[in-house]
Design an enzyme around this catalytic site. Structure first.
Site, PDB file in Angstrom:
ATOM      1  N   LYS A  89      40.897  51.281  43.946  1.00 43.52           N
ATOM      2  CA  LYS A  89      42.154  51.023  44.650  1.00 43.52           C
ATOM      3  C   LYS A  89      43.294  51.723  43.898  1.00 43.52           C
ATOM      4  CE  LYS A  89      43.912  46.870  46.874  1.00 43.52           C
ATOM      5  NZ  LYS A  89      44.027  45.418  46.685  1.00 43.52           N
TER       6      LYS A  89
HETATM    7  C1  E4P Z   1      44.914  43.490  49.281  1.00 42.84           C
HETATM    8  O1  E4P Z   1      44.380  44.558  49.153  1.00 42.84           O
HETATM    9  C2  E4P Z   1      46.300  43.226  48.839  1.00 42.84           C
HETATM   10  O2  E4P Z   1      46.412  43.413  47.473  1.00 42.84           O
HETATM   11  C3  E4P Z   1      46.688  41.850  49.263  1.00 42.84           C
HETATM   12  O3  E4P Z   1      46.263  41.633  50.579  1.00 42.84           O
HETATM   13  C4  E4P Z   1      48.158  41.522  49.073  1.00 42.84           C
HETATM   14  O4  E4P Z   1      48.398  40.293  49.675  1.00 42.84           O
HETATM   15  P1  E4P Z   1      49.692  39.411  49.383  1.00 42.84           P
HETATM   16  O5  E4P Z   1      50.851  40.039  50.058  1.00 42.84           O
HETATM   17  O6  E4P Z   1      49.350  38.075  49.962  1.00 42.84           O
HETATM   18  O7  E4P Z   1      49.854  39.371  47.891  1.00 42.84           O
END
Ligand code: E4P
Length: 219
Positions: A87
């Site tokens: 990522k």
């Molecule tokens: C996933 O890849 C993201 O990091 C995550 O969905 C972020 O979510 P949040 O806005 O609830 O922190």
């Protein structure tokens, strides 16, 4: 549509895996910190523990922000397990790192996507996934679902193979609306996924069926 769980909590990952519908796991540094996972060795051990539970891909986020550091970190993460997807944040060096890692056959998930232009750049660089953050856009009174619709249109116009991974999902309606708009994947907390199960008419209907059966059987 693929279902990913958005957590680093091993119990919740097991529960989603046991449900039989899990296609992947996404984590981020905040989710790791929430589970108290700190220090490089512990973080790596935790990724390995997640990979051991699931038969699915696992997004592991780099914590560096320069091209050189991100590709080094990304290559190390990818070597941990074939399930790992690296990522990478949507920044200039991130785009370069996605291009480089893609060229090496390493799958990437471009995170922190808040505009269609960012998604387009990530797709051009060869990202396997783009992660538009719906909930965080909704939080600032911007239509997160509109972004999913826009990215779907752009990717379909040009046949980009990059998958739209709708992230920052807050509840079951986000999931259903992403499915309507053709998102390839959603990543959501366990509670949002299991909330899809619920309907009061299902509960009352089942109670009636079981009561009628018991009455008819003289129980
Ligand atoms: C996933 O890849 C993201 O990091 C995550 O969905 C972020 O979510 P949040 O806005 O609830 O922190």
């Amino acid at each position: 549509m693929k279902f990913f769980i958005d957590t680093a909590n091993l119990d919740q990952i097991k529960e989603a895996h046991d449900l039989g519908i899990l296609d992947g796991v996404t984590t981020n540094p905040s989710l790791m910190a929430k589970e108290g996972i700190t220090g490089e060795a512990n973080v790596i051990a935790h990724y390995k523990a997640i990979c051991a539970i699931v038969d699915a891909n696992v997004s592991a986020e780099v914590i560096s922000t320069t091209f050189e550091e991100m590709i080094k970190e990304g290559e190390a993460l990818a070597k941990l397990d074939p399930k790992i997807v690296v990522k990478i944040p949507m920044i200039k060096d991130g785009v370069k790192a996605i291009k480089y890692l893609t060229g090496k056959g390493i799958r990437t998930n471009c995170t922190l996507i808040f505009s269609a232009g960012q998604a387009l750049l990530a797709a051009k660089a060869g990202a396997s996934y783009v992660s538009p953050f719906l909930g965080r856009l909704d939080d600032i009174s911007t239509d997160g679902l509109q972004l999913i619709e826009d990215i779907r249109l752009i990717f379909d116009n040009y046949g980009y193979p990059t998958e739209i991974l709708a992230a920052s999902i807050r509840g079951p309606l986000h999931i259903v609306n992403c499915a309507k708009l053709g998102a390839d994947v959603i990543t959501a907390p366990l509670a949002a996924i299991t909330a899809l199960l619920k309907h009061p008419l299902t509960d009352s209907g089942l109670a009636t069926f079981l009561a009628d059966h018991a009455k008819a059987s003289g129980k």
